[in-house]
Enzyme design. Structure first.
Site, PDB file in Angstrom:
ATOM      1  N   SER A 138       0.862  -1.190   0.000  1.00  0.00           N
ATOM      2  CA  SER A 138       0.000   0.000   0.000  1.00  0.00           C
ATOM      3  C   SER A 138       0.893   1.232   0.000  1.00  0.00           C
ATOM      4  O   SER A 138       2.084   1.133   0.359  1.00  0.00           O
ATOM      5  CB  SER A 138      -0.853  -0.004   1.282  1.00  0.00           C
ATOM      6  OG  SER A 138      -1.555   1.218   1.425  1.00  0.00           O
ATOM      7  N   TYR A 151      -1.671  -0.710  10.637  1.00  0.00           N
ATOM      8  CA  TYR A 151      -1.884  -1.045   9.223  1.00  0.00           C
ATOM      9  C   TYR A 151      -0.599  -0.779   8.435  1.00  0.00           C
ATOM     10  O   TYR A 151      -0.147  -1.629   7.661  1.00  0.00           O
ATOM     11  CB  TYR A 151      -3.054  -0.232   8.655  1.00  0.00           C
ATOM     12  CG  TYR A 151      -3.342  -0.547   7.200  1.00  0.00           C
ATOM     13  CD1 TYR A 151      -3.865  -1.785   6.817  1.00  0.00           C
ATOM     14  CD2 TYR A 151      -3.088   0.383   6.185  1.00  0.00           C
ATOM     15  CE1 TYR A 151      -4.122  -2.080   5.478  1.00  0.00           C
ATOM     16  CE2 TYR A 151      -3.337   0.096   4.849  1.00  0.00           C
ATOM     17  CZ  TYR A 151      -3.857  -1.137   4.495  1.00  0.00           C
ATOM     18  OH  TYR A 151      -4.108  -1.430   3.175  1.00  0.00           O
TER      19      TYR A 151
END
Ligand SMILES: NC(=O)c1ccc[n+]([C@@H]2O[C@H](COP(=O)([O-])OP(=O)(O)OC[C@H]3O[C@@H](n4cnc5c(N)ncnc54)[C@H](OP(=O)(O)O)[C@@H]3O)[C@@H](O)[C@H]2O)c1
Length: 244
Positions: A138, A151
């Site tokens: 990501s 995350y």
């Protein structure tokens, strides 16, 4: 040439769009996730337009299920050319919310799920002397923001594990390629995993303002898969033009 491609987290979003794109390009796809109804629908949709796909229900936090997924792909199609470790979730919140179960869950799915995928597919690829891992990181694997500590940690870990694997396989001469895809805001069900109302509001606004279609990411994955065998596309960062 047609490739056998296994995708985890293929029941929605980026995994689903990538399965459709790679099937449309003539590959044989094994899709997996926990929601069987979604996988059945996806396989029917791919077959309805002349593609070839199968599914196996798999929870990536269960290492025997992930091992079975690899065996299923080899039993069904004879080999594994590409394994996409894509399953993930993003229940973001600031650390002072103490959502420890969500921290555990992100580590289990986003990191351990990727490791289980490598453990399941690597022996087959080593045997074949060819293969490719596509690991979904990501832009949160390149930068951290408040609310995104855990995350981001999982997505940094995906990049670190991928780079270690890349170097090890290059040294081993196994002909196995490793690609990391790092998307920015992509319109999927991912923000639905956020339970903290403040974070959810912020992320929903970000996605409403910027998010691009999952098909864009699928096209980038196809580019990495279709690169000539002597060339590895190791890192792709893909984000909305307007995302800052
Ligand atoms: N959307 C974005 O903006 C964005 C940006 C950067 C990176 N990513 C990454 O892209 C990947 C795909 O996410 P997405 O955006 O496409 O979101 P999504 O639509 O929510 O898809 C997530 C997928 O992961 C699967 N999954 C979740 N937990 C699982 C488990 N324990 N075992 C197996 N599968 C599991 C889900 O299927 P089931 O619920 O059916 O199991 C679903 O297919 C994730 O790794 C995410 O972190 C997304």
């Amino acid at each position: 040439m047609s490739k056998v491609i296994v995708i985890t987290g293929a029941s929605s979003g980026i995994g689903e769009a990538t399965a459709k794109k790679l099937a449309a390009n003539g590959n044989q796809i094994v899709v997996s996730a926990r929601r069987e109804d979604r996988l059945q629908k996806l396989v029917s949709e791919i077959k309805a337009v002349g593609g070839d796909a199968s599914y196996q229900v798999t929870d990536v936090t269960n290492k025997s299920e992930v091992a079975e997924l690899a065996k299923f792909a080899v039993k069904t199609y004879g080999k594994i050319d590409v394994w996409m470790n894509n399953a993930g979730l993003m229940p973001q919140s600031t650390l002072d919310k103490y959502k420890i179960d969500e921290w555990d869950r992100m580590i289990d799915v986003n990191i351990k799920g990727v490791l289980y995928g490598i453990a399941a597919a690597l022996p087959f690829m080593r045997e074949q002397k060819s293969g490719q891992f596509i690991n979904t990181s990501s832009v949160a694997g390149h930068a951290v923001h408040p609310g995104g500590s855990v995350y981001s940690a999982t997505k940094y870990a995906v990049r670190v594990i991928s780079e270690g694997l890349r170097q090890e396989e290059a040294i081993a001469g196994s002909n196995i390629r490793v690609s990391v895809i790092s998307p920015g805001a992509v319109a999927t069900e991912l923000p639905d995993t956020i339970s903290d109302p403040e974070t959810k509001k912020r992320v929903d606004k970000l996605y409403a303002d910027f998010a691009i279609d999952a098909e864009r990411v699928a096209e980038a994955v196809a580019y990495a898969v279709e690169a000539p065998a002597d060339t590895a596309i190791n890192e792709i960062v893909i984000r909305p033009t307007t995302q800052h």
